[in-house]
Design an enzyme around this catalytic site. Structure first.
Site, short mmCIF file in Angstrom:
data_model
loop_
_atom_site.label_atom_id
_atom_site.label_comp_id
_atom_site.label_asym_id
_atom_site.label_seq_id
_atom_site.Cartn_x
_atom_site.Cartn_y
_atom_site.Cartn_z
N HIS A 1 43.98 30.03 -0.37
CA HIS A 1 45.07 30.38 -1.29
C HIS A 1 44.53 30.45 -2.73
CE1 HIS A 1 47.85 28.15 1.71
NE2 HIS A 1 48.13 29.42 1.82
N SER B 1 46.69 26.91 6.71
CA SER B 1 47.20 25.54 6.49
C SER B 1 47.53 24.87 7.82
CB SER B 1 48.46 25.56 5.62
OG SER B 1 48.17 26.07 4.36
#
Ligand code: PNS
Length: 169
Positions: free
Chosen positions: A23, A133
């Site tokens: 990210h 994630s």
């Protein structure tokens, strides 16, 4: 050119449960392209998460504090409504692999059709092409080493949360 140049603003939306190095790679690159980047965390009560929205915002704030032009926010409902309300014409998304493309293209075309909000796809750094994630959380839960995939402070919080959950069992 008008005297007052318009701020070029973009949003990096997501769940960020928690933020990963993948990210941050996209957020950092977006910050070089736009005057202001808003990292927007979706508040989704129907999806279970490991970290609360406030915890996710805190981790994002900590890890993006080095960029002068990145701010962090949360939103509910449609992303295009958030974009409209905040004068954001562009969504920036990372593409890890071809497998991301179908879904991302569908959302990008829908968002453009709904509100003329465009999407910029950025190829993920190959170093992070496998990074998600959800995988990081699963690996950490079973004692695997994910330290190279997360900023140090996020890694610490993840290990602490995994321990808390173990104690509750
Ligand atoms: O990190 P994620 O969970 O892959 O992020 C997905 C996200 C938040 C970008 C996407 O689910 C989203 O934009 N949700 C907001 C609701 C919405 O606008 N839905 C219509 C999409 S066309």
């Amino acid at each position: 050119m008008t005297a007052e140049a318009k701020v070029r603003r973009a949003v990096c939306p997501g769940s960020f449960d928690p933020v990963t190095n993948g990210h941050l790679d996209i957020i950092g690159r977006a910050a070089q392209l736009y005057d202001e980047v808003v990292v927007a965390v979706l508040i989704n009560q129907t999806k279970s998460s490991l970290f609360s929205v406030d915890e996710r915002l805190a981790m994002l704030t900590e890890t993006t504090s080095g960029y002068g032009n990145v701010r962090v926010d949360a939103f509910r409902g449609l992303l295009v409504d958030y974009c409209r309300a905040n004068d954001i014409p562009v969504i920036v998304k990372g593409l890890r692999a071809v497998s991301d493309f179908d879904y991302e293209l569908e959302m990008a075309q829908m968002n453009r059709g709904l509100a003329d909000v465009d999407t910029l796809f950025m190829p993920t750094n190959p170093e992070y092409s496998f990074l998600a994630s959800s995988l990081v959380k699963e690996i950490a839960t079973y004692g695997g080493d994910v330290s190279s995939l997360l900023p140090e402070q996020v890694h610490k919080r993840l290990l602490a949360r995994v321990e808390e959950l173990k104690e509750q069992r």
